[in-house]
Enzyme design. Structure first.
Site, PDB file in Angstrom:
ATOM      1  N   ASP A   1      -8.987   6.582  -1.001  1.00  0.00           N
ATOM      2  CA  ASP A   1      -7.898   7.309  -1.677  1.00  0.00           C
ATOM      3  C   ASP A   1      -8.502   8.089  -2.843  1.00  0.00           C
ATOM      4  OD1 ASP A   1      -8.493   5.398  -3.542  1.00  0.00           O
ATOM      5  OD2 ASP A   1      -6.440   4.690  -3.806  1.00  0.00           O
TER       6      ASP A   1
ATOM      7  N   GLU B   1       0.827  -1.209   0.000  1.00  0.00           N
ATOM      8  CA  GLU B   1       0.000   0.000   0.000  1.00  0.00           C
ATOM      9  C   GLU B   1       0.864   1.264   0.000  1.00  0.00           C
ATOM     10  OE1 GLU B   1      -3.013   0.388  -0.653  1.00  0.00           O
ATOM     11  OE2 GLU B   1      -3.736  -1.651  -0.483  1.00  0.00           O
TER      12      GLU B   1
ATOM     13  N   TYR C   1      -6.185   6.271   4.943  1.00  0.00           N
ATOM     14  CA  TYR C   1      -6.321   5.316   3.833  1.00  0.00           C
ATOM     15  C   TYR C   1      -5.562   4.017   4.134  1.00  0.00           C
ATOM     16  CZ  TYR C   1      -5.317   2.760  -0.335  1.00  0.00           C
ATOM     17  OH  TYR C   1      -5.163   1.723  -1.205  1.00  0.00           O
TER      18      TYR C   1
END
Ligand code: SF4
Length: 362
Positions: A137, A36, A119
């Site tokens: 996001d 991520e 996020y």
């Protein structure tokens, strides 16, 4: 208020056609976290080789916490936004101290770690631990802005919080990770950011207000950002047969702690370039202009002129002996490849070695 159908339709679509990505095959929170962070500001295809290499070199949170800074930056070289990897290490160290070297299975504890915003906390919490936390996001905000024909500026922090609250309402208790990933996937593959979205393939087409009005590309609305500052500079590729002059950047600020090609402020002509090289304590044998290059950061642009400068080994040895040029600046080219992270801002000059040779043999 959104229809609960959204979750159903999205999950059915995701089950049928999701892309196979290395990090989606893992439920390991560390792997998901690394992926991520890499995927922020970097495309999926570009991330794949970095992801594999990073986890091979640093297979555990402990390895990351204890890694040498230079190895860390080398593993990140080319991905840009180096604070991401520095924060990865800071967070790994916190986890060693406070969470027995594990990622905490708790949204707020994840959010408290360096470099982890709402996020990333939502993505790791939902995908790795099945916690029904939203992960919003830019992709997800775009999808919602179009679904709702929502004209609010998506760059406002309050806007993001509102979308997080709305997505939290929609979250299916049994598949929160898949729900977040299906939205990200929709944003990446169908509800595209540039150009027309592929509405005919979208599982939410019947629910989408922008599609009904035919003005999908009017959303999301973003207030124009402040203009980037432009910095002009002259970059020097100073080399002997086997060595190249590089230097370390300061430990604070842009590209902190990385290595760089020496450069001077402003655009120098050939005379200025010769003077600059002499100021480093070496006498140039040949100086040739290189093609100009540009690198864009978030808040500034570097506009770069370049010079390729040949120095000879004998004069070099003399300069070193007399302390005019310090040894740490002069590094064997193959060592640079292996150990010295040079940011991609200098790629145009670093990758043109063959072309530079061609200039000199003309
Ligand atoms: Fe995006 Fe089109 Fe789907 Fe609406 S219908 S969410 S604009 S892809």
């Amino acid at each position: 208020m959104h229809s609960p159908e959204i979750a159903e339709k999205l999950l059915a679509w995701y089950d049928k056609g999701r892309r196979i990505l290395p990090w989606r095959e893992s439920r390991d929170p560390y792997h998901i976290w690394v992926s991520e962070i890499m995927l922020q500001q970097t495309r999926v295809e570009a991330v794949k080789p970095y992801y594999d290499r990073f986890l091979k070199a640093l297979p555990t949170i402990q390895d990351l916490a204890e890694a040498d800074e230079e190895l860390l930056l080398k593993l990140w070289e080319g991905l840009g936004y180096y604070n991401r990897v520095r924060n990865l290490q800071k967070a790994a160290r916190v986890m060693m101290e406070q969470h027995q070297g594990q990622m905490p299975a708790d949204y707020d504890a994840l959010l408290a770690l360096p470099g982890i915003g709402s996020y990333t906390a939502g993505a790791v919490a939902s995908i790795a631990f099945g916690i029904p936390a939203p992960a919003v996001d830019g992709n997800v905000m775009r999808v919602f802005a179009r679904l709702d024909a929502d004209a609010e500026d998506i760059l406002l922090p309050a806007h993001k919080r509102r979308i997080e609250a709305e997505l939290a309402e929609l979250m299916p208790a049994d598949r929160p990770g898949d729900m977040n990933q299906s939205l990200m996937e929709l944003g990446a593959m169908v509800c595209l950011p540039n150009g027309a979205p592929k509405c005919e393939s979208c599982p939410l087409q019947d629910l989408c207000k922008a599609r009904a009005a035919g003005n999908m590309t009017d959303y999301p609305v973003k207030k124009p950002k402040a203009k980037r500052k432009i910095e002009n500079m002259t970059v020097f590729v100073i080399e002997s047969e086997n060595r190249l002059v590089i230097r370390k950047r300061p430990n604070k600020g842009l590209l902190a702690g990385l290595y760089e090609l020496p450069h001077a402020e402003g655009f120098l002509d050939e005379t200025g370039a010769v003077e600059y090289v002499r100021s480093l304590g070496v006498e140039p044998l040949q100086v040739k202009a290189l093609p100009e290059a540009k690198h864009i950061f978030t808040h500034k642009e570097w506009h770069m002129k370049g010079f390729s400068v040949k120095i000879d080994e004998i004069r070099l040895a003399d300069a070193l002996e007399n302390g005019r040029l310090t040894a740490e600046f002069l590094i064997a080219k193959e060592e640079i490849e292996k150990k010295y992270p040079i940011p991609s801002a200098f790629d145009a000059f670093m990758r043109k070695e063959k072309e530079r040779k061609a200039i000199f043999t003309k």
